[in-house]
Scaffold this motif. Sequence first.
Motif, PDB file in Angstrom:
ATOM      1  N   VAL A 194       0.838  -1.204   0.000  1.00  0.00           N
ATOM      2  CA  VAL A 194       0.000   0.000   0.000  1.00  0.00           C
ATOM      3  C   VAL A 194       0.872   1.252   0.000  1.00  0.00           C
ATOM      4  O   VAL A 194       0.635   2.202  -0.755  1.00  0.00           O
ATOM      5  N   LEU A 195       1.924   1.250   0.844  1.00  0.00           N
ATOM      6  CA  LEU A 195       2.826   2.399   0.904  1.00  0.00           C
ATOM      7  C   LEU A 195       3.553   2.583  -0.421  1.00  0.00           C
ATOM      8  O   LEU A 195       3.652   3.711  -0.932  1.00  0.00           O
ATOM      9  N   ALA A 196       4.066   1.481  -0.971  1.00  0.00           N
ATOM     10  CA  ALA A 196       4.812   1.568  -2.229  1.00  0.00           C
ATOM     11  C   ALA A 196       3.955   2.123  -3.342  1.00  0.00           C
ATOM     12  O   ALA A 196       4.396   2.959  -4.142  1.00  0.00           O
ATOM     13  N   THR A 197       2.716   1.671  -3.411  1.00  0.00           N
ATOM     14  CA  THR A 197       1.822   2.131  -4.470  1.00  0.00           C
ATOM     15  C   THR A 197       1.339   3.552  -4.223  1.00  0.00           C
ATOM     16  O   THR A 197       1.336   4.388  -5.127  1.00  0.00           O
TER      17      THR A 197
ATOM     18  N   ARG B 157       3.596  -6.528 -12.009  1.00  0.00           N
ATOM     19  CA  ARG B 157       3.098  -5.209 -11.620  1.00  0.00           C
ATOM     20  C   ARG B 157       4.222  -4.331 -11.076  1.00  0.00           C
ATOM     21  O   ARG B 157       4.283  -3.132 -11.348  1.00  0.00           O
ATOM     22  N   LYS B 158       5.121  -4.927 -10.308  1.00  0.00           N
ATOM     23  CA  LYS B 158       6.222  -4.181  -9.693  1.00  0.00           C
ATOM     24  C   LYS B 158       7.117  -3.539 -10.748  1.00  0.00           C
ATOM     25  O   LYS B 158       7.493  -2.368 -10.635  1.00  0.00           O
ATOM     26  N   ALA B 159       7.470  -4.288 -11.781  1.00  0.00           N
ATOM     27  CA  ALA B 159       8.337  -3.752 -12.836  1.00  0.00           C
ATOM     28  C   ALA B 159       7.689  -2.571 -13.537  1.00  0.00           C
ATOM     29  O   ALA B 159       8.345  -1.572 -13.851  1.00  0.00           O
ATOM     30  N   ALA B 160       6.385  -2.663 -13.779  1.00  0.00           N
ATOM     31  CA  ALA B 160       5.678  -1.569 -14.456  1.00  0.00           C
ATOM     32  C   ALA B 160       5.621  -0.320 -13.584  1.00  0.00           C
ATOM     33  O   ALA B 160       5.764   0.808 -14.077  1.00  0.00           O
ATOM     34  N   LEU B 161       5.423  -0.506 -12.283  1.00  0.00           N
ATOM     35  CA  LEU B 161       5.343   0.630 -11.378  1.00  0.00           C
ATOM     36  C   LEU B 161       6.672   1.382 -11.281  1.00  0.00           C
ATOM     37  O   LEU B 161       6.699   2.616 -11.228  1.00  0.00           O
TER      38      LEU B 161
ATOM     39  N   GLY C 210       8.043  17.593  -5.991  1.00  0.00           N
ATOM     40  CA  GLY C 210       7.742  16.270  -6.532  1.00  0.00           C
ATOM     41  C   GLY C 210       8.971  15.567  -7.053  1.00  0.00           C
ATOM     42  O   GLY C 210       9.155  14.365  -6.856  1.00  0.00           O
ATOM     43  N   LEU C 211       9.857  16.336  -7.691  1.00  0.00           N
ATOM     44  CA  LEU C 211      11.079  15.741  -8.237  1.00  0.00           C
ATOM     45  C   LEU C 211      11.991  15.228  -7.126  1.00  0.00           C
ATOM     46  O   LEU C 211      12.580  14.147  -7.243  1.00  0.00           O
ATOM     47  N   LEU C 212      12.105  15.967  -6.021  1.00  0.00           N
ATOM     48  CA  LEU C 212      12.976  15.565  -4.918  1.00  0.00           C
ATOM     49  C   LEU C 212      12.472  14.299  -4.225  1.00  0.00           C
ATOM     50  O   LEU C 212      13.271  13.480  -3.747  1.00  0.00           O
ATOM     51  N   LEU C 213      11.151  14.133  -4.152  1.00  0.00           N
ATOM     52  CA  LEU C 213      10.597  12.947  -3.500  1.00  0.00           C
ATOM     53  C   LEU C 213      10.531  11.734  -4.428  1.00  0.00           C
ATOM     54  O   LEU C 213      10.308  10.617  -3.975  1.00  0.00           O
ATOM     55  N   GLY C 214      10.729  11.957  -5.727  1.00  0.00           N
ATOM     56  CA  GLY C 214      10.674  10.860  -6.689  1.00  0.00           C
ATOM     57  C   GLY C 214      11.593   9.702  -6.370  1.00  0.00           C
ATOM     58  O   GLY C 214      11.169   8.531  -6.413  1.00  0.00           O
ATOM     59  N   PRO C 215      12.880   9.949  -6.052  1.00  0.00           N
ATOM     60  CA  PRO C 215      13.787   8.827  -5.743  1.00  0.00           C
ATOM     61  C   PRO C 215      13.329   7.986  -4.555  1.00  0.00           C
ATOM     62  O   PRO C 215      13.557   6.778  -4.526  1.00  0.00           O
ATOM     63  N   ILE C 216      12.667   8.631  -3.578  1.00  0.00           N
ATOM     64  CA  ILE C 216      12.160   7.876  -2.434  1.00  0.00           C
ATOM     65  C   ILE C 216      11.074   6.908  -2.893  1.00  0.00           C
ATOM     66  O   ILE C 216      11.057   5.728  -2.508  1.00  0.00           O
ATOM     67  N   ALA C 217      10.167   7.414  -3.732  1.00  0.00           N
ATOM     68  CA  ALA C 217       9.097   6.563  -4.259  1.00  0.00           C
ATOM     69  C   ALA C 217       9.676   5.424  -5.091  1.00  0.00           C
ATOM     70  O   ALA C 217       9.198   4.280  -5.010  1.00  0.00           O
ATOM     71  N   TYR C 218      10.698   5.725  -5.885  1.00  0.00           N
ATOM     72  CA  TYR C 218      11.311   4.676  -6.707  1.00  0.00           C
ATOM     73  C   TYR C 218      11.929   3.587  -5.830  1.00  0.00           C
ATOM     74  O   TYR C 218      11.771   2.388  -6.105  1.00  0.00           O
ATOM     75  N   TYR C 219      12.615   3.993  -4.777  1.00  0.00           N
ATOM     76  CA  TYR C 219      13.262   3.013  -3.895  1.00  0.00           C
ATOM     77  C   TYR C 219      12.227   2.113  -3.232  1.00  0.00           C
ATOM     78  O   TYR C 219      12.391   0.887  -3.178  1.00  0.00           O
ATOM     79  N   ILE C 220      11.147   2.714  -2.724  1.00  0.00           N
ATOM     80  CA  ILE C 220      10.119   1.921  -2.045  1.00  0.00           C
ATOM     81  C   ILE C 220       9.472   0.940  -3.023  1.00  0.00           C
ATOM     82  O   ILE C 220       9.247  -0.234  -2.695  1.00  0.00           O
ATOM     83  N   ARG C 221       9.198   1.399  -4.227  1.00  0.00           N
ATOM     84  CA  ARG C 221       8.568   0.513  -5.210  1.00  0.00           C
ATOM     85  C   ARG C 221       9.499  -0.620  -5.633  1.00  0.00           C
ATOM     86  O   ARG C 221       9.074  -1.761  -5.784  1.00  0.00           O
TER      87      ARG C 221
END
Length: 425
Positions: free
Chosen positions: A20-23, A88-92, A199-210
């Motif tokens: 849920v967090l990753a998505t 699904r993970k690879a696509a995200l 949004g750009l600065l938080l992007g790497p965090i989202a990528y790592y979690i996913r």
Amino acid sequence: MSDTLAAASMTSRGHVWRAVLATSIGNALEWFDLVVYGFFAVVISKLFFPAGNDTVSLLLAFGTFGVSFFMRPLGAIVIGAYADRVGRKAALTLSILLMMFGTAIIVVLPTYGTIGIAAPLILVLARLMQGFSAGGEFGSATAFLAEHVPHRRGFFASWQVASQGLTTVLAAVFGTVLTGSLTHEQLMSWGWRVPFAFGLLLGPIAYYIRSSADETPEFLAAKTTASPLRDTFADHKARLLIAIGIVVLGTVATYLVLFMPTYGVKQLGLPPSVAFSAVVLTGLIQMVGSPFVGHLSDKIGRTGIMCASAVLMLVLIYPAFSWLAHAPSAGTLIAVQVGLGVLVTGYFAALPGLLSEIFPVQTRTTGMSLAYNIAVTIFGGFGPFIIAWLIRATGDKVAPSFYMMFAALVSLAALIAARRQLGFK
């Protein structure tokens, strides 16, 4: 249930909240960049589309917003099929990388006054890239959430909508703070870039979690197909058409909310900070209310909740806009936004769970991505443009309600078809 799927389901329960967090965080950031563009359309129109007429400039800016949606069906095809073949993970992870790249271009892009015609052309390119990314996001994210705990699809898939509510809150907070604290010159010079940079600065965090999340048990247990796109059109055309119709009201209502700050400023003459503050309430309602609606849809069925919300929107939207047009104030705008937020949440929060059940696992992401993005491209992406044009063509400030009523009728017909032809409750 097979032993493999049962074991996978047990495993998923230990990791479901990580999923849920990753998505949610990735999905929120994906949509944040899109919503911010819509909220700051007035500023962007003056910086990148100086046509000499404020209305024409705004229409050009909203047109650029809509053009990116032409890439959504392509993104749905490419990323959706990729999710059904590989996971699904690879696509995200792919979609978040593409969105980050498009956002980076907007953050550093010089304006028309600096580089001339190249500025709007590059802006369109960045928006096309974001549109392609977003085209694969909804289907991949919804499948990822719905497949972790299949018997609670509605609840977990609703976090897709809750994260979009978070997006609306974040974007509106930025709009409120920036328009309320910066001078006009500061906002035009650099202030409008701040939310994109966030949004750009938080992007790497989202990528790592996913990238560190687990694949869905249902996908791992299913037999994949090498041609999900062909299978969708060959075997599920009726389901695809019904799904497209169901999405229409959800997308029109969502982008009407996106248009409201511009409507409040341009049509009602309200301060930008007031218009953005009203949207914060809508986002909060969507963020908090979506899991409750999703849970309820698991208990009593999805189409009944959605039909009730659609009927109420059909009946109430015209009186709401009439009241707003004839008594423009912060209080009336907030009241309309709160009512709209409740009804949109009632409809939209149950929608991902329903869509995930319309298509089988083998073509689920492809089917959902196509249905969602075809509807969004035709009815949602150009929604702000159509609404702005309707107001200009009719001279009637109530005109946005006409588009909403049309969308409600289309989706009600699709929901009835889902109940009668596909047997959904």
